[in-house]
Design a protein around this motif. Structure first.
Motif, PDB file in Angstrom:
ATOM      1  N   LYS A  40       0.837  -1.197   0.000  1.00 37.71           N
ATOM      2  CA  LYS A  40       0.000   0.000   0.000  1.00 37.71           C
ATOM      3  C   LYS A  40       0.874   1.250   0.000  1.00 37.71           C
ATOM      4  O   LYS A  40       2.026   1.221   0.424  1.00 37.71           O
ATOM      5  CB  LYS A  40      -0.909   0.036   1.241  1.00 37.71           C
ATOM      6  N   GLY A  41       0.299   2.340  -0.447  1.00 37.67           N
ATOM      7  CA  GLY A  41       0.916   3.647  -0.305  1.00 37.67           C
ATOM      8  C   GLY A  41       2.313   3.763  -0.868  1.00 37.67           C
ATOM      9  O   GLY A  41       2.643   3.236  -1.937  1.00 37.67           O
TER      10      GLY A  41
ATOM     11  N   THR B   5      -2.643   8.618   0.394  1.00 40.01           N
ATOM     12  CA  THR B   5      -2.695   7.165   0.552  1.00 40.01           C
ATOM     13  C   THR B   5      -4.022   6.773   1.185  1.00 40.01           C
ATOM     14  O   THR B   5      -4.747   7.616   1.739  1.00 40.01           O
ATOM     15  CB  THR B   5      -1.569   6.650   1.473  1.00 40.01           C
ATOM     16  N   THR B   6      -4.325   5.492   1.137  1.00 41.26           N
ATOM     17  CA  THR B   6      -5.535   5.005   1.813  1.00 41.26           C
ATOM     18  C   THR B   6      -5.427   5.205   3.317  1.00 41.26           C
ATOM     19  O   THR B   6      -6.429   5.448   3.992  1.00 41.26           O
ATOM     20  CB  THR B   6      -5.762   3.518   1.494  1.00 41.26           C
TER      21      THR B   6
ATOM     22  N   TRP C 239       2.409  12.498  -3.810  1.00 37.50           N
ATOM     23  CA  TRP C 239       1.933  11.214  -4.288  1.00 37.50           C
ATOM     24  C   TRP C 239       2.952  10.131  -3.946  1.00 37.50           C
ATOM     25  O   TRP C 239       4.151  10.414  -3.878  1.00 37.50           O
ATOM     26  CB  TRP C 239       1.696  11.258  -5.795  1.00 37.50           C
ATOM     27  N   PRO C 240       2.510   8.901  -3.718  1.00 32.29           N
ATOM     28  CA  PRO C 240       3.446   7.823  -3.359  1.00 32.29           C
ATOM     29  C   PRO C 240       4.595   7.667  -4.349  1.00 32.29           C
ATOM     30  O   PRO C 240       5.726   7.387  -3.949  1.00 32.29           O
ATOM     31  CB  PRO C 240       2.543   6.584  -3.340  1.00 32.29           C
TER      32      PRO C 240
END
Length: 266
Positions: free
Chosen positions: A26-27, A193-194, A232-233
């Motif tokens: 993730k992320g 991110t989530t 952003w990631p």
């Protein structure tokens, strides 16, 4: 939540390099895995959640916030890749409720320290001896600007753990530099991110407000972001990739802030 950006990638830059990225589903962790895999690194990654199609060569489902989880990941990485050249400690986050210091129990404090500090400490303890044997390696600890700008409403424990991680990273660099191992830290600000969206939801629920109000509350607490947006990631991944590459041989013992100008002082 994604963004399409074009970065030049040398698809052979990391050929043969054995890399572990924690929190790689993730992320920022996911973006780092994709970036290094695109440069032909042999990537191992780990997360508590199941793998959902990562380009990593090796995936280990484990909880690195526990001693057993960290030990299992280290052993599986060495066995699966045949050694280790690069470690990127991307795992982290906070599930603390809103309500300031009084809302944080001993259990919450321990959970935040285990995830955001001790996971890296333990994995380094297991993996760094392999780097010392070969006389080379690169490590990046992903910290946070919250070590300097803590958000008291919900992330005191997280910010405290990240502050300790930055101090630990600097100390480790002093010890390992003479052994041929570079150690640096990256301190992101707010990232799309989530996990960051989940924090917004928690704050909104605690305050009885809507998510936009909670999001603006975070922006106000940070003092705003001069570039007008979170990172952003993929942008975090570009910085981390540079730091572990052969393009940064003299960068050691440093912490790089990537926050869109959020921290208002030098």
């Amino acid at each position: 939540m994604t963004i399409r950006q074009t970065f030049a990638i040398d698809d052979r830059e990391f050929r043969g390099k054995r890399v572990l990225v924690t929190g790689g589903t993730k992320g920022a962790g996911e973006a780092i895995v994709h970036r290094l895999a695109a440069a032909d690194a042999r990537v191992a990654t780990t997360a508590r959640s199941p793998d959902t199609g990562s380009p990593a060569e090796l995936f280990v489902q484990a909880d690195v916030s526990t001693l057993d989880g960290a030990a299992n990941v280290a052993a599986a990485t060495i066995a699966g890749l045949g050694g280790i050249d690069i470690v990127i400690h991307s795992v982290g986050g906070s599930k603390s409720p809103g309500g300031g210091f009084a809302a944080l129990s001993d259990g919450i404090w321990q959970d935040e320290l285990n995830l955001n500090l001790l996971a890296a400490v333990r994995l380094d303890r297991f993996l760094v001896p392999e780097m010392i044997k070969q006389g080379s390696g690169a490590i990046v600890h992903v910290s946070s600007i919250q070590r300097r700008l803590p958000l008291y409403e919900s992330t005191i424990a997280y910010a405290t753990a990240k502050a300790a991680l930055s101090t630990y990273s600097k100390a480790l660099s002093k010890e390992l530099g003479p052994k041929g191992i570079r150690v640096n830290a990256v301190a992101p600000g707010w990232i799309h991110t989530t996990a960051s969206e989940a924090m917004v939801k928690r704050l909104a629920a605690h305050a009885g407000s809507d998510e936009e109000t909670a999001r603006q509350g975070i922006m106000d607490a940070l003092g705003g972001i001069p570039i007008g947006r979170p990172a952003w990631p993929q942008e975090i991944a570009e910085l981390v990739t540079f730091l572990v590459s052969d393009r940064a041989p003299a960068i050691h013992g440093a912490e790089y802030v990537i926050d869109g100008g959020t921290i208002p002082t030098i």
